[in-house]
Design an enzyme around this catalytic site. Structure first.
Site, PDB file in Angstrom:
ATOM      1  N   ASP A   1     -44.397  43.027   1.992  1.00  0.00           N
ATOM      2  CA  ASP A   1     -43.692  42.514   3.162  1.00  0.00           C
ATOM      3  C   ASP A   1     -44.345  43.101   4.408  1.00  0.00           C
ATOM      4  O   ASP A   1     -44.749  44.266   4.401  1.00  0.00           O
ATOM      5  CB  ASP A   1     -42.242  43.002   3.184  1.00  0.00           C
ATOM      6  CG  ASP A   1     -41.350  42.326   2.167  1.00  0.00           C
ATOM      7  OD1 ASP A   1     -40.159  42.713   2.117  1.00  0.00           O
ATOM      8  OD2 ASP A   1     -41.818  41.448   1.428  1.00  0.00           O
TER       9      ASP A   1
ATOM     10  N   HIS B   1     -41.227  40.209   8.639  1.00  0.00           N
ATOM     11  CA  HIS B   1     -40.288  39.529   7.728  1.00  0.00           C
ATOM     12  C   HIS B   1     -38.831  39.844   8.077  1.00  0.00           C
ATOM     13  O   HIS B   1     -37.950  39.000   7.944  1.00  0.00           O
ATOM     14  CB  HIS B   1     -40.594  39.956   6.292  1.00  0.00           C
ATOM     15  CG  HIS B   1     -39.700  39.361   5.259  1.00  0.00           C
ATOM     16  ND1 HIS B   1     -39.468  38.006   5.155  1.00  0.00           N
ATOM     17  CD2 HIS B   1     -38.969  39.936   4.270  1.00  0.00           C
ATOM     18  CE1 HIS B   1     -38.651  37.786   4.151  1.00  0.00           C
ATOM     19  NE2 HIS B   1     -38.319  38.931   3.605  1.00  0.00           N
TER      20      HIS B   1
ATOM     21  N   HIS C   1     -46.544  41.327  -3.806  1.00  0.00           N
ATOM     22  CA  HIS C   1     -46.851  41.159  -2.386  1.00  0.00           C
ATOM     23  C   HIS C   1     -46.359  42.334  -1.559  1.00  0.00           C
ATOM     24  O   HIS C   1     -45.541  43.148  -1.997  1.00  0.00           O
ATOM     25  CB  HIS C   1     -46.225  39.856  -1.876  1.00  0.00           C
ATOM     26  CG  HIS C   1     -44.739  39.880  -1.845  1.00  0.00           C
ATOM     27  ND1 HIS C   1     -43.949  39.663  -2.968  1.00  0.00           N
ATOM     28  CD2 HIS C   1     -43.884  40.136  -0.829  1.00  0.00           C
ATOM     29  CE1 HIS C   1     -42.689  39.765  -2.618  1.00  0.00           C
ATOM     30  NE2 HIS C   1     -42.602  40.054  -1.337  1.00  0.00           N
TER      31      HIS C   1
HETATM   32  N1  NFK Z   1     -39.495  38.937  -1.277  1.00  0.00           N
HETATM   33  C1  NFK Z   1     -38.585  38.598  -0.214  1.00  0.00           C
HETATM   34  C2  NFK Z   1     -37.441  37.758  -0.637  1.00  0.00           C
HETATM   35  C3  NFK Z   1     -36.763  37.198   0.527  1.00  0.00           C
HETATM   36  O1  NFK Z   1     -36.184  37.946   1.257  1.00  0.00           O
HETATM   37  C4  NFK Z   1     -36.796  35.766   0.769  1.00  0.00           C
HETATM   38  C5  NFK Z   1     -37.858  35.020   0.380  1.00  0.00           C
HETATM   39  C6  NFK Z   1     -37.861  33.643   0.601  1.00  0.00           C
HETATM   40  C7  NFK Z   1     -36.790  33.047   1.213  1.00  0.00           C
HETATM   41  C8  NFK Z   1     -35.700  33.803   1.598  1.00  0.00           C
HETATM   42  C9  NFK Z   1     -35.699  35.180   1.383  1.00  0.00           C
HETATM   43  N2  NFK Z   1     -34.742  36.022   1.751  1.00  0.00           N
HETATM   44  C10 NFK Z   1     -33.562  35.754   2.230  1.00  0.00           C
HETATM   45  O2  NFK Z   1     -33.086  34.675   2.356  1.00  0.00           O
HETATM   46  C11 NFK Z   1     -38.112  39.934   0.356  1.00  0.00           C
HETATM   47  O3  NFK Z   1     -37.198  40.529  -0.079  1.00  0.00           O
HETATM   48  O4  NFK Z   1     -38.785  40.386   1.221  1.00  0.00           O
HETATM   49 ZN    ZN Z   2     -38.646  42.361   0.882  1.00  0.00          ZN
HETATM   50 ZN    ZN Z   3     -40.980  40.053   0.016  1.00  0.00          ZN
END
Ligand code: NFK
Ligand code: ZN
Ligand code: ZN
Length: 209
Positions: free
Chosen positions: A53, A57, A51
């Site tokens: 970001d 995010h 994916h």
């Molecule tokens: N793939 C994500 C992972 C992430 O940060 C995340 C995903 C789901 C729920 C919580 C997350 N991160 C911190 O709590 C990222 O690093 O952008």
């Molecule tokens: Zn990330």
């Molecule tokens: Zn991510």
């Protein structure tokens, strides 16, 4: 020209971030009894699998997937092998000559991508490595790990170095069969309004000789 598919299979039993709901792929309508088609539906965390970001995010006022310029997700990239790194890819782990002048840099941290089980101890990218890539003009950083920051991070320092340069991120790539070197990257996020991430079909294509 040869194409490498560097995307995970999106499937109900795929490992997802701890606490996230599972991926569901449903069949709502089936061929038969006067119905000419099968029609399905998917329900998945936005960060499941391979994916991109979106800035949203990690920044409350960041752009959503639907609003991100596409240019960072298509073009020349350098794939570097950093399997020798420990908990994080540190400055000393990176072949800086190999990434000099690159606009897109992708890190391989796994010998074999853990497709069947969640790996909480994945190799993160140190924030100062992201900062140096930004200073070198890099627009996109990719990794086969599920995040740039450690799973337990509460400060998301690497993501905030990305934010400082309005760079883009790909996570969850599958790089097992790809030799280090230069490729064309194509990995477009879906145009999902208000989304903080989007699944991508990521590929690397051999550069024309
Ligand atoms: N793939 C994500 C992972 C992430 O940060 C995340 C995903 C789901 C729920 C919580 C997350 N991160 C911190 O709590 C990222 O690093 O952008
Ligand atoms: Zn990330
Ligand atoms: Zn991510």
């Amino acid at each position: 020209m040869r194409i490498w598919d560097i995307s995970q299979v999106v499937r109900p039993d795929m490992p997802v971030w701890p606490g996230e709901p599972p991926v569901r792929v449903m069949r709502n309508v089936e061929i038969g009894d006067g119905c000419p088609v099968n029609v399905g539906e998917i329900d998945a965390p936005l960060h499941a699998g391979t994916h991109a970001d979106a800035p949203l995010h990690y920044a409350p006022d960041g752009a959503a997937s639907a609003d991100c310029d596409l240019a960072p997700y298509i073009g020349r990239c350098v794939l570097v092998d950093v399997r020798h790194a420990a908990a994080r890819v540190e400055m000393g782990d990176v072949d800086w000559d190999a990434v000099a002048g690159a606009e897109r840099v992708i890190f391989r941290t796994y010998d074999r991508f853990p497709a069947e089980v969640w790996d909480s101890d994945f190799t993160a990218i140190a924030p100062d490595v992201v900062a140096r890539l930004r200073e070198g003009g890099v627009r996109l950083v990719g990794t086969d790990a599920p995040s740039l920051d450690p799973e337990t991070s509460k400060t998301m320092d690497a993501h905030h170095e990305i934010l400082a340069g309005d760079m883009r991120i790909l996570e969850g790539l599958v790089l097992d069969d790809v030799p280090p070197g230069e490729y064309e990257l194509i990995a477009l996020p879906l145009k999902i309004a208000a989304a903080d991430a989007s699944p991508v079909r990521a590929i690397l294509r051999e550069l024309a000789k």
